[in-house]
Design an enzyme around this catalytic site. Sequence first.
Site, PDB file in Angstrom:
ATOM      1  N   TYR A   4       0.809  -1.232   0.000  1.00 41.04           N
ATOM      2  CA  TYR A   4       0.000   0.000   0.000  1.00 41.04           C
ATOM      3  C   TYR A   4       0.837   1.275   0.000  1.00 41.04           C
ATOM      4  CZ  TYR A   4      -2.962   3.451   2.590  1.00 41.04           C
ATOM      5  OH  TYR A   4      -3.632   4.567   3.030  1.00 41.04           O
ATOM      6  N   LYS A  54       0.991   5.518  -2.049  1.00 37.78           N
ATOM      7  CA  LYS A  54       0.742   6.818  -1.425  1.00 37.78           C
ATOM      8  C   LYS A  54       1.978   7.711  -1.529  1.00 37.78           C
ATOM      9  CE  LYS A  54      -3.527   6.004   0.040  1.00 37.78           C
ATOM     10  NZ  LYS A  54      -4.682   6.773  -0.480  1.00 37.78           N
TER      11      LYS A  54
END
Length: 360
Positions: free
Chosen positions: A214, A218
């Site tokens: 993840y 970002k």
Amino acid sequence: MEYIQSALHNSSWLSLLATGTALGVAALAVAMGLLSLFGASKNHMPVNGRTVLLTGASEGMGRSAGVQLAAKGANVIIVSRNVGRLEEALAEVQAAAKSPSTQRFHYISADVAEPDYAARVIAEALAWNGGAAPDIVWCVAGMSTPMLWAEDGAVAAARRNMDVNFFGAADMSAAILREWLAPENSSSPRAEPKHLVFTASVLALFAIVGYAPYTPSKWALRGLADTLAMELHLYPDNPVRVHVVYPATIVSPGLARENRTKPDITLELEKDDPPETPDTVARRAIAGLEAGQYFVAVSLLGKLMQAGIMGGSPRNNWVFDTVLGWFMPIVYFFVLKVMNGQVLGWARKYGHPSTYPKKE
Ligand SMILES: NC(=O)C1=CN([C@@H]2O[C@H](COP(=O)(O)OP(=O)(O)OC[C@H]3O[C@@H](n4cnc5c(N)ncnc54)[C@H](OP(=O)(O)O)[C@@H]3O)[C@@H](O)[C@H]2O)C=CC1
Ligand SMILES: CCCCCCCCCCCCCCCC(=O)[C@@H](N)CO
């Protein structure tokens, strides 16, 4: 070596100078902080009568942001996949309207992971809005599948996270910028700016074990935003501001989903981060945007982490960000020692990760 020795030799004036500078800067920072508290704070992102498009606004923080922006007088378009949830969320957004007779609301179903989805969404938004582009686009849609990097499927999960979190926002930003920056849409440098908002995570400021699929998606958003912040100066007559919001733990449906597969060591490390409701996070994010911030941290931890990683990014406040940044190497010296110690301790206690009980 020599200059260090001579500096030490002259240490009395040097330390006086250093202490003086530090005190001066600290006083300045406090004064600026007080000024920003009491000063006539201009709203840098008025929404009354303007149109806001939010992706990922059928649940969680996006939905709260939609409700709060409607209450401030915005026309709101929400985008996500599931039509049932969009309808429910839109009813809630509509119910919060400041002037129900004039404000307008709309939803568009789209999968942000699909290449080129955004051109269609923007075309549909324009058609609904009498040919006018939304004034504010806030990319909130995101997902997270925490797991250890050596687990089967971790890289496939990373690709999916990248498609939703990074490309979902990248594609939307390119589509709306093509519209906002078109020569026929030039006005003047003094026109009310458009706003492009990305939603990252504090994990893009400080990474922890278990979020490898993840976190890079970002971090990538931050790279895009920094680039755009400079690139947008090429269009002084099409003023657009870019922003990145860095939430920490949000108690949302998404968090419940990711916690089903989250490694226990990750749950353990992040339990020191106080969870916030989607409403609180949305309120603080909007307050930061209204204050004209480029990087919008919504918690104390986030503000510290942000100050620790500014590099070549634009600053909200050079003095404040710089002074806070000076302390962060000292903070991280201890934080990293403690956290890596926790992870090593975990390894000693629970053995090789291949022996961990399987998650769903
Ligand atoms: N929860 C947390 O702890 C944190 C979250 N964040 C980030 O903040 C943002 C909001 O998170 P949160 O409030 O938890 O959100 P939720 O996970 O609760 O909701 C996600 C929203 O995005 C939509 N969405 C998800 N995937 C897609 C897709 N492929 N295409 C279109 N829409 C999609 C969902 O609708 P649908 O499924 O119908 O498409 C839903 O509206 C996200 O970007 C997240 O990564 C950052 C830090 C912490
Ligand atoms: C100044 C430095 C202090 C460091 C202390 C660190 C404590 C750990 C904080 C980790 C918080 C993780 C939030 C995850 C949010 C997120 O993005 C996911 N839930 C994905 O949705």
